[in-house]
Design a protein around this motif. Structure first.
Motif: not given
Ligand SMILES: NS(=O)(=O)c1c(F)c(F)c(S(=O)(=O)CCO)c(N[C@H](c2ccccc2)[C@@H](O)c2ccccc2)c1F
Ligand SMILES: [Zn+2]
Length: 261
Positions: A5, A62, A64, A67, A92, A94, A119, A135, A141, A198-199, A204, A209
């Motif tokens: 994606w 990553n 996207h 981070v 984390q 980002h 975020h 998650a 979260l 999550l966006t 999920h 928020w």
């Molecule tokens: N705007 S948002 O907060 O919803 C968001 C994003 F917009 C976002 F770009 C990311 S990301 O990690 O940069 C790449 C996409 O997963 C994450 N990352 C998450 C994550 C992955 C690993 C460890 C911590 C956070 C997201 O990828 C995720 C969260 C929960 C379960 C699977 C994946 C994320 F949470």
């Protein structure tokens, strides 16, 4: 592994529902915040960011976003209070941003976007034994959102932008120790809060928020540094500038947005 994606025409937000049907769910994020329609809730206390003992690990591209990851094996850095029943561990942070001269925030306020949105992702380690479990839980979260507006240079953001040249390509990462995100907070911790998701895929519906009302100010130049990042890896021949990595506002579907006092 998993489904590819992105933010392009073919693989962007309007296509995500094909592999992630929850994209059309009842608590999707981001949303447009309408301040005058938010409920002032007297029971909604202040939030606390206990980040003094946070341990940053690395900064990564990553494909996207960019981070910064933290040690989350204990309660050394947590967000608590406000709408939260437990402390949530910082995992984390980002950013999301637009193209040159264009807004790139995910949430909008009264239909207006900001230049960018930071975020900070936290998870409920009291109730869930892993980030992955949290998650997928409705109260798993908590994401703290901070709007970025352009103006003068931000005195601490250079610590991040100085590292971006090291993570130009998807899949690159570099050590990033000793960074405390408290330096990226505005002066007021007044916020809006609502239940969302999550966006990005997997989208999920597990996020409480918490969006700070006061933006931080960064310069166009500093924001422009983020646009030197690429969505593609070093081995790919097509170079795609990392920008406009935001999902547009989603239907509120009757949800309440609350405002801190
Ligand atoms: N705007 S948002 O907060 O919803 C968001 C994003 F917009 C976002 F770009 C990311 S990301 O990690 O940069 C790449 C996409 O997963 C994450 N990352 C998450 C994550 C992955 C690993 C460890 C911590 C956070 C997201 O990828 C995720 C969260 C929960 C379960 C699977 C994946 C994320 F949470
Ligand atoms: Zn995000």
């Amino acid at each position: 592994t998993g489904h590819h994606w992105g933010y392009g025409k073919e693989d962007g937000p309007s296509a995500w529902h094909k592999n992630y049907p929850v994209a059309q769910g009842n608590r999707q994020s981001p949303i447009d915040i309408i301040p005058e329609e938010a409920t002032r809730d007297r029971d909604l206390g202040p939030i606390f960011l206990d980040y003094d003992r946070c341990t940053s690990i690395n900064i990564a591209n990553n494909g996207h976003s960019v981070v910064v990851e933290f040690v989350d094996s204990d309660d050394r850095s947590v967000i608590r209070g406000g709408p939260l029943d437990n402390p949530y561990r910082l995992k984390q942070f980002h950013f999301h941003w637009g193209g040159k001269g264009h807004d790139g925030s995910e949430h909008t306020v009264g239909g207006i976007g900001y230049a960018s949105e930071l975020h900070l992702v936290h998870w409920n380690a009291v109730k869930y034994r892993s980030f992955g479990d949290a998650a997928e839980a409705p109260d798993g979260l908590a994401v703290l959102g901070i709007f970025l507006e352009t103006g003068d240079d931000h005195r601490w953001l250079h610590m991040i932008t100085d590292a971006l040249f090291m993570v130009k390509y998807k899949g690159s990462d570099t050590d990033f120790k000793g960074f405390n995100p408290k330096c990226l907070l505005p002066s007021s911790l007044h916020y809006w809060t609502y239940l969302g998701s999550l966006t990005t895929p997997p989208l999920h519906e597990s996020v409480t928020w918490i969006l700070l009302k006061e933006p931080i100010i960064v310069s166009d130049k500093q924001l422009g540094m983020f646009r030197m990042l690429l969505f593609n890896g070093e081995d790919e021949d097509e170079r795609k500038r990392m920008e406009n990595n935001f999902r547009p506002p989603q239907p509120l579907k009757g949800r309440e947005v609350r405002s801190s006092n």
